[in-house]
Design a protein around this motif. Structure first.
Motif, PDB file in Angstrom:
ATOM      1  N   UNK A 227       0.827  -1.017   0.285  1.00 47.82           N
ATOM      2  CA  UNK A 227      -0.057   0.046   0.182  1.00 47.82           C
ATOM      3  C   UNK A 227       0.873   1.104   0.549  1.00 47.82           C
ATOM      4  N   UNK A 228       0.738   2.482  -0.678  1.00 48.66           N
ATOM      5  CA  UNK A 228       1.213   3.469  -0.971  1.00 48.66           C
ATOM      6  C   UNK A 228       0.357   4.574  -0.696  1.00 48.66           C
ATOM      7  N   UNK A 229       0.736   5.272   0.058  1.00 47.69           N
ATOM      8  CA  UNK A 229      -0.411   6.381   0.861  1.00 47.69           C
ATOM      9  C   UNK A 229      -0.467   6.704   2.655  1.00 47.69           C
ATOM     10  N   UNK A 230      -1.468   7.118   3.274  1.00 49.88           N
ATOM     11  CA  UNK A 230      -2.271   7.612   2.090  1.00 49.88           C
ATOM     12  C   UNK A 230      -2.150   9.291   1.338  1.00 49.88           C
ATOM     13  N   UNK A 231      -2.977   9.644   0.447  1.00 51.32           N
ATOM     14  CA  UNK A 231      -3.222  10.182  -0.756  1.00 51.32           C
ATOM     15  C   UNK A 231      -4.146  11.091   0.079  1.00 51.32           C
ATOM     16  N   UNK A 232      -4.403  12.397   0.226  1.00 54.26           N
ATOM     17  CA  UNK A 232      -5.561  13.144   0.855  1.00 54.26           C
ATOM     18  C   UNK A 232      -6.348  13.744  -0.455  1.00 54.26           C
ATOM     19  N   UNK A 233      -7.738  13.562  -0.244  1.00 59.00           N
ATOM     20  CA  UNK A 233      -8.604  13.723  -1.493  1.00 59.00           C
ATOM     21  C   UNK A 233      -9.859  14.574  -0.588  1.00 59.00           C
ATOM     22  N   UNK A 234      -9.841  15.824  -1.382  1.00 60.08           N
ATOM     23  CA  UNK A 234     -11.384  16.675  -0.562  1.00 60.08           C
ATOM     24  C   UNK A 234     -11.430  17.692  -1.591  1.00 60.08           C
ATOM     25  N   UNK A 235     -12.289  17.463  -1.765  1.00 58.16           N
ATOM     26  CA  UNK A 235     -13.390  18.247  -3.131  1.00 58.16           C
ATOM     27  C   UNK A 235     -14.904  18.526  -2.278  1.00 58.16           C
ATOM     28  N   UNK A 236     -15.233  19.268  -3.185  1.00 63.46           N
ATOM     29  CA  UNK A 236     -16.743  19.764  -2.773  1.00 63.46           C
ATOM     30  C   UNK A 236     -17.524  20.726  -3.883  1.00 63.46           C
ATOM     31  N   UNK A 237     -17.815  21.520  -4.650  1.00 61.71           N
ATOM     32  CA  UNK A 237     -18.602  21.725  -5.101  1.00 61.71           C
ATOM     33  C   UNK A 237     -18.355  23.363  -5.160  1.00 61.71           C
ATOM     34  N   UNK A 238     -18.324  24.060  -6.622  1.00 62.10           N
ATOM     35  CA  UNK A 238     -17.951  25.263  -6.232  1.00 62.10           C
ATOM     36  C   UNK A 238     -19.339  26.354  -6.623  1.00 62.10           C
ATOM     37  N   UNK A 239     -20.345  25.677  -7.080  1.00 68.04           N
ATOM     38  CA  UNK A 239     -22.321  26.290  -6.640  1.00 68.04           C
ATOM     39  C   UNK A 239     -23.302  24.993  -6.235  1.00 68.04           C
ATOM     40  N   UNK A 240     -23.503  25.539  -6.113  1.00 66.80           N
ATOM     41  CA  UNK A 240     -24.884  24.543  -5.797  1.00 66.80           C
ATOM     42  C   UNK A 240     -25.967  24.008  -7.073  1.00 66.80           C
ATOM     43  N   UNK A 241     -26.854  23.053  -6.969  1.00 72.88           N
ATOM     44  CA  UNK A 241     -26.842  22.972  -8.272  1.00 72.88           C
ATOM     45  C   UNK A 241     -28.320  22.084  -7.995  1.00 72.88           C
ATOM     46  N   UNK A 242     -29.270  22.213  -8.862  1.00 73.64           N
ATOM     47  CA  UNK A 242     -30.601  21.541  -8.708  1.00 73.64           C
ATOM     48  C   UNK A 242     -30.464  19.951  -8.797  1.00 73.64           C
ATOM     49  N   UNK A 243     -31.363  19.288  -7.997  1.00 80.82           N
ATOM     50  CA  UNK A 243     -31.828  17.939  -8.184  1.00 80.82           C
ATOM     51  C   UNK A 243     -33.344  18.295  -8.578  1.00 80.82           C
ATOM     52  N   UNK A 244     -33.387  16.804  -9.876  1.00 85.38           N
ATOM     53  CA  UNK A 244     -34.393  17.058  -9.703  1.00 85.38           C
ATOM     54  C   UNK A 244     -35.143  15.235  -9.322  1.00 85.38           C
ATOM     55  N   UNK A 245     -36.055  14.949  -9.131  1.00 85.27           N
ATOM     56  CA  UNK A 245     -36.348  13.681  -8.960  1.00 85.27           C
ATOM     57  C   UNK A 245     -36.064  12.895  -9.345  1.00 85.27           C
ATOM     58  N   UNK A 246     -35.877  11.262  -8.709  1.00 83.40           N
ATOM     59  CA  UNK A 246     -36.581  10.493  -9.926  1.00 83.40           C
ATOM     60  C   UNK A 246     -35.710   9.605 -10.505  1.00 83.40           C
ATOM     61  N   UNK A 247     -34.322  10.008 -10.846  1.00 82.92           N
ATOM     62  CA  UNK A 247     -33.112   9.083 -11.297  1.00 82.92           C
ATOM     63  C   UNK A 247     -31.715   9.895 -10.928  1.00 82.92           C
ATOM     64  N   UNK A 248     -31.409   8.488 -10.626  1.00 83.97           N
ATOM     65  CA  UNK A 248     -29.919   8.380  -9.751  1.00 83.97           C
ATOM     66  C   UNK A 248     -28.455   9.247 -10.504  1.00 83.97           C
ATOM     67  N   UNK A 249     -28.146  10.296  -9.861  1.00 86.70           N
ATOM     68  CA  UNK A 249     -27.260  11.084 -10.812  1.00 86.70           C
ATOM     69  C   UNK A 249     -25.594  11.532  -9.896  1.00 86.70           C
ATOM     70  N   UNK A 250     -25.182  11.190 -10.777  1.00 87.67           N
ATOM     71  CA  UNK A 250     -23.625  10.841 -10.368  1.00 87.67           C
ATOM     72  C   UNK A 250     -23.069  12.654  -9.524  1.00 87.67           C
TER      73      UNK A 250
END
Ligand SMILES: [Zn+2]
Length: 366
Positions: A227-250
């Protein structure tokens, strides 16, 4: 089988054995007035004891005069021949089971109502040393000799493995032998003894010449994972976004504070790639999710654009004044795969993904 036929067959089959004094004349024929044979099968037993050689050869058991078998097989795997005549090992065998052995057919549960035959007239018997408590282990050497012993007899008589049975398969007296764990056989590791497996192993032997030995190449050692690491990962959103009902979305992670692992794809959704192990968490904030309504969250594994696996669902339930969710992220991901996080808005309304902050430590495997 005559003493010489025993010696020849066992030697050819590679059974290591010794001869207990008097084995060529010891038997119950004269005492009972019954002649041993013709013989039509092999019956297998466990001793339910230890150091049982003297008992099976000369001492006998309560109300059961010796010999108690034709061969005794201790844990060393070196069989001891104790008799080649009539021996007290089989007791009464149910006719339905006995007929199946004669015809080398699958053996039904012994049914006394079909009648009984005296198994001691017609079956060879081997006593294999084991406590019979379900915990005592048959050694590798012992099981190997056991298979060879059955095969040697079958080969001598021109029988198939269907002529081999266990005491539990013929007894009308509720015998349970043989049973217990086996240390291993050939390339097989520890397994539970069954007559089905023993017959399969005898059948395999009989496909080969008597001199054959099963491949015993030990299974490859467990792969050492570096095992090599750990590598640090920190991600987020630049801005909020809408999420419609009904479908899986990444979730598209548009903010990259840190990505030491280098796996955060330009397209935004991938946060880890294999082969790797990671541990971390995802903090979420939703606006507009009705109180009591649910957003489901799960990790999903991809190979390129093909969804290969989804992981358990976490549910975030709407609460007054904005909804906060926290999802643990712990996983191993295989080589060539990438990991995303998907959301499913189960409410009837468009909501807003106000914040999604992923923080993880990842170790690369090599
Ligand atoms: Zn038995």
């Amino acid at each position: 089988m005559t003493p010489d036929q025993w010696r020849t067959a066992l030697k050819a089959e590679g059974v290591r054995f010794t001869e207990y004094s008097g084995w060529t004349t010891r038997g119950r024929d004269a005492v009972t007035g019954k002649v041993f044979g013709p013989v039509h099968g092999v019956l297998n037993h466990h001793t339910a004891g230890s150091n049982s050689l003297a008992a099976v050869a000369v001492d006998g058991a309560p109300n059961l005069p010796s010999p108690l078998c034709h061969a005794f097989l201790p844990k060393t795997g070196v069989a001891v021949l104790v008799s080649c005549h009539r021996a007290n090992h089989a007791g009464l065998a149910a006719v339905n089971s006995y007929k199946a052995i004669l015809n080398e057919k699958p053996i039904p549960k012994p049914d006394k109502s079909t009648g009984t035959v005296d198994g001691n007239d017609v079956l060879y018997g081997i006593e294999v040393e084991n406590l019979g408590n379900g915990k005592d282990v048959y050694s590798r050497a012992q099981y190997d000799s056991w298979v060879r012993w059955n095969a040697a007899i079958c080969r001598h008589h021109g029988w198939g493995a269907g002529s081999c049975a266990g005491h539990l398969e013929t007894s009308v007296e509720g015998k349970i032998d043989p049973l217990g764990p086996v240390e291993g056989y050939g390339t097989r590791g520890r397994f539970q003894f069954t007559m089905t497996q023993l017959r399969a192993d005898v059948a395999e032997r009989l496909k080969h010449p008597a001199s054959w030995s099963p491949d015993t190449a030990s299974p490859p050692p467990p792969r050492e994972v570096k095992l090599t690491g750990p590598a640090y990962i920190n991600l987020g959103l630049v801005r909020s976004y809408p999420l419609a009902p009904g479908n899986w979305e990444d979730i598209q992670f548009t903010q990259e504070w840190d990505d030491e692992a280098g796996d955060h794809a330009a397209s935004g959704e991938t946060f880890a790639a294999g082969a790797a192990r990671f541990t971390g968490s995802l903090s979420l904030r939703f606006e507009g999710l009705p109180v009591g309504d649910v957003v489901q969250v799960r990790m999903s594994e991809w190979e390129g654009d093909v969804l290969k696996a989804v992981h358990p669902i976490h549910e975030v339930v709407g609460t007054p004044g904005g909804t906060y969710g926290f999802v643990p992220l712990v996983k191993r991901i295989g080589a060539g795969r990438s990991m995303r996080v998907r959301l499913l808005n189960q409410s009837k309304f468009d909501i807003e993904v106000a914040s999604a902050v992923l923080t993880a430590l990842a170790w690369k495997e090599s």
